[in-house]
Scaffold this motif. Structure first.
Motif, PDB file in Angstrom:
ATOM      1  N   UNK A 169       0.830  -1.211   0.000  1.00  0.00           N
ATOM      2  CA  UNK A 169       0.000   0.000   0.000  1.00  0.00           C
ATOM      3  C   UNK A 169       0.862   1.258   0.000  1.00  0.00           C
ATOM      4  N   UNK A 170       2.059   1.171   0.550  1.00  0.00           N
ATOM      5  CA  UNK A 170       2.964   2.325   0.577  1.00  0.00           C
ATOM      6  C   UNK A 170       3.307   2.760  -0.844  1.00  0.00           C
ATOM      7  N   UNK A 171       3.672   1.820  -1.687  1.00  0.00           N
ATOM      8  CA  UNK A 171       4.020   2.141  -3.075  1.00  0.00           C
ATOM      9  C   UNK A 171       2.817   2.699  -3.824  1.00  0.00           C
ATOM     10  N   UNK A 172       1.657   2.126  -3.574  1.00  0.00           N
ATOM     11  CA  UNK A 172       0.446   2.565  -4.266  1.00  0.00           C
ATOM     12  C   UNK A 172       0.115   4.014  -3.925  1.00  0.00           C
ATOM     13  N   UNK A 173       0.120   4.350  -2.643  1.00  0.00           N
ATOM     14  CA  UNK A 173      -0.155   5.722  -2.235  1.00  0.00           C
ATOM     15  C   UNK A 173       0.908   6.677  -2.787  1.00  0.00           C
ATOM     16  N   UNK A 174       2.157   6.251  -2.724  1.00  0.00           N
ATOM     17  CA  UNK A 174       3.252   7.122  -3.162  1.00  0.00           C
ATOM     18  C   UNK A 174       3.193   7.403  -4.661  1.00  0.00           C
ATOM     19  N   UNK A 175       2.981   6.373  -5.472  1.00  0.00           N
ATOM     20  CA  UNK A 175       3.026   6.581  -6.919  1.00  0.00           C
ATOM     21  C   UNK A 175       1.895   7.501  -7.382  1.00  0.00           C
ATOM     22  N   UNK A 176       0.725   7.388  -6.756  1.00  0.00           N
ATOM     23  CA  UNK A 176      -0.392   8.251  -7.161  1.00  0.00           C
ATOM     24  C   UNK A 176      -0.092   9.722  -6.863  1.00  0.00           C
ATOM     25  N   UNK A 177       0.631   9.988  -5.794  1.00  0.00           N
ATOM     26  CA  UNK A 177       1.010  11.372  -5.480  1.00  0.00           C
ATOM     27  C   UNK A 177       2.104  11.870  -6.430  1.00  0.00           C
ATOM     28  N   UNK A 178       3.072  11.017  -6.684  1.00  0.00           N
ATOM     29  CA  UNK A 178       4.206  11.414  -7.523  1.00  0.00           C
ATOM     30  C   UNK A 178       3.768  11.686  -8.962  1.00  0.00           C
ATOM     31  N   UNK A 179       2.691  11.057  -9.378  1.00  0.00           N
ATOM     32  CA  UNK A 179       2.155  11.294 -10.723  1.00  0.00           C
ATOM     33  C   UNK A 179       1.480  12.656 -10.834  1.00  0.00           C
ATOM     34  N   UNK A 180       0.998  13.223  -9.737  1.00  0.00           N
ATOM     35  CA  UNK A 180       0.114  14.385  -9.799  1.00  0.00           C
ATOM     36  C   UNK A 180       0.693  15.608 -10.524  1.00  0.00           C
ATOM     37  N   UNK A 181       1.960  15.992 -10.301  1.00  0.00           N
ATOM     38  CA  UNK A 181       2.484  17.161 -11.024  1.00  0.00           C
ATOM     39  C   UNK A 181       2.487  16.992 -12.542  1.00  0.00           C
ATOM     40  N   UNK A 182       2.337  15.749 -13.009  1.00  0.00           N
ATOM     41  CA  UNK A 182       2.258  15.503 -14.448  1.00  0.00           C
ATOM     42  C   UNK A 182       1.054  16.216 -15.069  1.00  0.00           C
ATOM     43  N   UNK A 183       0.039  16.481 -14.249  1.00  0.00           N
ATOM     44  CA  UNK A 183      -1.130  17.212 -14.727  1.00  0.00           C
ATOM     45  C   UNK A 183      -0.787  18.598 -15.246  1.00  0.00           C
ATOM     46  N   UNK A 184       0.313  19.145 -14.782  1.00  0.00           N
ATOM     47  CA  UNK A 184       0.797  20.430 -15.274  1.00  0.00           C
ATOM     48  C   UNK A 184       1.940  20.268 -16.257  1.00  0.00           C
ATOM     49  N   UNK A 185       2.165  19.033 -16.711  1.00  0.00           N
ATOM     50  CA  UNK A 185       3.237  18.760 -17.679  1.00  0.00           C
ATOM     51  C   UNK A 185       4.599  18.576 -17.040  1.00  0.00           C
ATOM     52  N   UNK A 186       4.654  18.445 -15.712  1.00  0.00           N
ATOM     53  CA  UNK A 186       5.948  18.335 -15.018  1.00  0.00           C
ATOM     54  C   UNK A 186       6.202  16.890 -14.587  1.00  0.00           C
ATOM     55  N   UNK A 187       7.253  16.289 -15.116  1.00  0.00           N
ATOM     56  CA  UNK A 187       7.680  14.952 -14.711  1.00  0.00           C
ATOM     57  C   UNK A 187       8.769  15.109 -13.666  1.00  0.00           C
ATOM     58  N   UNK A 188       8.418  14.875 -12.413  1.00  0.00           N
ATOM     59  CA  UNK A 188       9.358  15.150 -11.324  1.00  0.00           C
ATOM     60  C   UNK A 188      10.414  14.053 -11.163  1.00  0.00           C
ATOM     61  N   UNK A 189      10.293  12.979 -11.929  1.00  0.00           N
ATOM     62  CA  UNK A 189      11.266  11.884 -11.818  1.00  0.00           C
ATOM     63  C   UNK A 189      12.253  11.830 -12.969  1.00  0.00           C
ATOM     64  N   UNK A 190      12.176  12.769 -13.903  1.00  0.00           N
ATOM     65  CA  UNK A 190      12.969  12.647 -15.132  1.00  0.00           C
ATOM     66  C   UNK A 190      14.473  12.607 -14.883  1.00  0.00           C
ATOM     67  N   UNK A 191      14.936  13.192 -13.789  1.00  0.00           N
ATOM     68  CA  UNK A 191      16.375  13.165 -13.491  1.00  0.00           C
ATOM     69  C   UNK A 191      16.697  12.258 -12.310  1.00  0.00           C
ATOM     70  N   UNK A 192      15.813  11.304 -12.047  1.00  0.00           N
ATOM     71  CA  UNK A 192      16.002  10.422 -10.892  1.00  0.00           C
ATOM     72  C   UNK A 192      15.875   8.963 -11.339  1.00  0.00           C
ATOM     73  N   UNK A 193      16.941   8.394 -11.874  1.00  0.00           N
ATOM     74  CA  UNK A 193      16.877   7.028 -12.427  1.00  0.00           C
ATOM     75  C   UNK A 193      16.449   5.971 -11.407  1.00  0.00           C
ATOM     76  N   UNK A 194      16.851   6.142 -10.144  1.00  0.00           N
ATOM     77  CA  UNK A 194      16.478   5.150  -9.125  1.00  0.00           C
ATOM     78  C   UNK A 194      14.967   5.127  -8.924  1.00  0.00           C
ATOM     79  N   UNK A 195      14.365   6.313  -8.838  1.00  0.00           N
ATOM     80  CA  UNK A 195      12.920   6.382  -8.669  1.00  0.00           C
ATOM     81  C   UNK A 195      12.190   6.005  -9.956  1.00  0.00           C
ATOM     82  N   UNK A 196      12.777   6.288 -11.097  1.00  0.00           N
ATOM     83  CA  UNK A 196      12.161   5.870 -12.357  1.00  0.00           C
ATOM     84  C   UNK A 196      12.105   4.343 -12.459  1.00  0.00           C
ATOM     85  N   UNK A 197      13.154   3.681 -12.007  1.00  0.00           N
ATOM     86  CA  UNK A 197      13.138   2.203 -12.019  1.00  0.00           C
ATOM     87  C   UNK A 197      12.071   1.682 -11.065  1.00  0.00           C
ATOM     88  N   UNK A 198      11.958   2.327  -9.897  1.00  0.00           N
ATOM     89  CA  UNK A 198      10.905   1.956  -8.945  1.00  0.00           C
ATOM     90  C   UNK A 198       9.517   2.166  -9.569  1.00  0.00           C
TER      91      UNK A 198
END
Length: 228
Positions: A169-198
């Motif tokens: 459930x931790x991953x599920x809650x986290x990923x839904x939040x991390x996706x949210x800035x994408x609504x404004x066209x911002x990918x907050x993980x683009x420079x974070x390969x470790x989190x992108x793999x996750x």
């Protein structure tokens, strides 16, 4: 479960916690009915919805007459009540405590900081008609980057998921939040390969339910890109 009604949930899929609830229900195949509540239209302020949840917030769950609010409580209840696969919310005390540790931290960190970027870049300009305040956005991004550092260094460490070797459930809650800035066209993980793999591992585990729940956010992202 013979004789039981399907679990009813009240959701707006632009809401991060609502997406988490829908994804969980789809992944676990718990019989359910989704009632959409459009926050932008004020449907959460109707008299019928207010009787259900006086806080006028989503998500809300109704299970055979039992009403529950707050996504964290809803997800843990569903996992326990409907005997979801153990990796979601482990029964073993130490493993369960690690999920609880993350979800307690989540609300004032991942949730608060990712949501703030979305609010500043998308919601406030739409509501006020005023341009985005770039200074406030940059300050919010500093806070968010601190949170992303903690996700990498404290929670992920050298393990594939936030709380161990399998999705929870931790991953599920986290990923839904991390996706949210994408609504404004911002990918907050683009420079974070470790989190992108996750993220890729989480998305693979959630299968089609991930993209289904994020359809509304993807449309918002596409509109944002079209304006550039």
């Amino acid at each position: 479960m013979a004789g039981r009604k399907a679990v009813e949930v009240y959701l707006d899929l632009l809401s991060q916690p609502c997406r988490a609830v829908q994804i969980f229900l789809r992944c676990t195949e718990i019989p359910h009915k989704v009632n959409l509540v459009a926050l932008r239209k004020g449907e959460n302020q109707s008299s019928d919805f207010t009787k259900l949840n006086p806080m006028q917030k989503v998500p809300v769950m109704v299970d055979n007459g039992f009403v529950l609010t707050e996504s964290d409580a809803i997800l843990k209840y569903l996992a326990t009540k409907y005997n979801a696969p153990d990796h979601w919310y482990p029964r073993q005390p130490e493993k369960r405590a690690k999920v609880d540790e993350y979800t307690a931290w989540h609300h004032t960190n991942t949730r608060a900081h990712a949501a703030k970027v979305f609010i500043l870049e998308v919601l406030l300009p739409r509501m006020t008609g005023q341009p985005t305040e770039q200074t406030r956005v940059q300050n919010a991004l500093v806070d968010l980057n601190g949170t992303l550092d903690k996700l990498e260094d404290m929670f992920l460490k050298r393990q594939p998921f936030l709380c161990g070797d399998d999705i929870s459930l931790a991953d599920l809650l986290a990923i839904c939040e991390i996706m949210q800035p994408l609504g404004g066209g911002r990918d907050i993980l683009q420079d974070r390969p470790k989190l992108l793999r996750w993220k890729s591992r989480v998305q693979s585990a959630l299968k089609d339910s991930f993209d289904e729940a994020h359809t509304v956010l993807y449309r918002l992202r596409d509109k944002s890109k079209a304006k550039l």
